[in-house]
Design a protein around this motif. Structure first.
Motif, PDB file in Angstrom:
ATOM      1  N   ALA A 132      89.149  32.797  34.795  1.00 52.83           N
ATOM      2  CA  ALA A 132      89.930  33.534  33.885  1.00 52.83           C
ATOM      3  C   ALA A 132      89.380  35.093  34.205  1.00 52.83           C
ATOM      4  N   LEU A 133      90.059  35.798  35.038  1.00 57.50           N
ATOM      5  CA  LEU A 133      89.601  37.215  35.406  1.00 57.50           C
ATOM      6  C   LEU A 133      89.836  38.063  34.367  1.00 57.50           C
ATOM      7  N   PRO A 134      88.998  39.069  34.054  1.00 54.76           N
ATOM      8  CA  PRO A 134      89.005  40.062  33.076  1.00 54.76           C
ATOM      9  C   PRO A 134      90.202  40.939  33.596  1.00 54.76           C
ATOM     10  N   ASP A 135      90.990  41.824  32.651  1.00 50.92           N
ATOM     11  CA  ASP A 135      91.744  42.864  33.008  1.00 50.92           C
ATOM     12  C   ASP A 135      91.294  43.811  34.008  1.00 50.92           C
ATOM     13  N   THR A 136      90.140  44.211  33.934  1.00 51.86           N
ATOM     14  CA  THR A 136      89.621  45.125  34.908  1.00 51.86           C
ATOM     15  C   THR A 136      89.757  44.712  36.656  1.00 51.86           C
ATOM     16  N   MET A 137      89.650  43.256  36.526  1.00 51.90           N
ATOM     17  CA  MET A 137      89.898  42.680  37.973  1.00 51.90           C
ATOM     18  C   MET A 137      91.391  42.390  38.371  1.00 51.90           C
ATOM     19  N   ARG A 138      92.193  42.583  37.326  1.00 51.96           N
ATOM     20  CA  ARG A 138      93.669  42.346  37.508  1.00 51.96           C
ATOM     21  C   ARG A 138      94.370  43.697  37.752  1.00 51.96           C
ATOM     22  N   SER A 139      93.556  44.960  37.809  1.00 51.15           N
ATOM     23  CA  SER A 139      94.206  45.896  37.934  1.00 51.15           C
ATOM     24  C   SER A 139      94.822  46.305  39.048  1.00 51.15           C
ATOM     25  N   SER A 140      96.038  47.302  39.396  1.00 49.14           N
ATOM     26  CA  SER A 140      96.515  47.506  40.621  1.00 49.14           C
ATOM     27  C   SER A 140      95.546  48.095  41.745  1.00 49.14           C
ATOM     28  N   GLY A 141      94.510  48.587  41.154  1.00 53.48           N
ATOM     29  CA  GLY A 141      93.637  48.982  42.404  1.00 53.48           C
ATOM     30  C   GLY A 141      92.842  47.840  42.912  1.00 53.48           C
ATOM     31  N   MET A 142      92.482  46.780  42.049  1.00 47.72           N
ATOM     32  CA  MET A 142      91.896  45.777  42.560  1.00 47.72           C
ATOM     33  C   MET A 142      92.781  44.845  43.592  1.00 47.72           C
ATOM     34  N   ILE A 143      94.031  44.804  43.132  1.00 49.21           N
ATOM     35  CA  ILE A 143      95.038  44.053  43.825  1.00 49.21           C
ATOM     36  C   ILE A 143      95.359  44.743  45.382  1.00 49.21           C
ATOM     37  N   ALA A 144      95.266  45.984  45.102  1.00 55.20           N
ATOM     38  CA  ALA A 144      95.486  46.719  46.397  1.00 55.20           C
ATOM     39  C   ALA A 144      94.266  46.596  47.358  1.00 55.20           C
TER      40      ALA A 144
END
Length: 170
Positions: A132-144
């Motif tokens: 269950a990833l935290p929201d900070t790890m699902r940010s657009s920067g992390m996805i990029a």
């Protein structure tokens, strides 16, 4: 039946200076056949591999100055990863350094090393998705960043395959 008598076998050539001269000429010819972009890509691969290795070591030893620049939630995610995902991460990072070295040596096994990186990235990504990833790890920067990792790994794999087909990697 099917055996050749000793007397009719051809004698093996004697290895000597002539063979060394042929090997030197062959090596010079190979060097001349290496495309200009090969050394650029191999150097880029080495630099990226060393940067990845540095980041891995700094997160493992928990260096405070390095961790200050790590996104929030990253260390918690790494701590929560299953053992098989951590092992895949370590194998992929080791394979990146091996792939860069093998690319410089013009070894056909560089392709295999880059294939290991892609497989390790797939296993590591599935390990991350099992959490269950935290929201900070699902940010657009992390996805990029994750997409860039995939793009770079697939680009090096494709390049090694292309160089293997063109007989640059032997």
């Amino acid at each position: 039946m099917g055996l050749v008598p000793r007397s009719s076998r051809a004698a093996a050539p004697i290895q000597g200076r002539e063979t060394l001269r042929v090997q030197i000429r062959h090596a010079a010819k190979e060097r001349a056949n290496t495309p200009w972009h090969f050394r650029v890509v191999a150097s880029l691969s080495l630099v990226l591999s060393l940067a990845i290795m540095f980041g891995y070591v700094m997160t493992e030893v928990r260096h405070p100055a390095f961790l200050a620049r790590v996104p929030a939630g990253m260390m918690e995610m790494l701590d929560a990863l299953p053992g098989w995902a951590l092992a895949a991460r370590a194998c992929g990072i080791a394979a990146s350094l091996a792939g860069a070295a093998l690319l410089f040596m013009r070894s056909r096994h560089a392709y295999t090393a880059f294939l290991v990186i892609v497989l390790a990235l797939a296993i590591g990504t599935s390990g991350e998705q099992s959490l269950a990833l935290p929201d900070t790890m699902r940010s657009s920067g992390m996805i990029a960043t994750k997409l860039a990792n995939w793009g770079i790994a697939l680009a090096f794999l494709t390049y090694a395959h292309w160089m293997r087909i063109r007989s640059v990697l032997i």
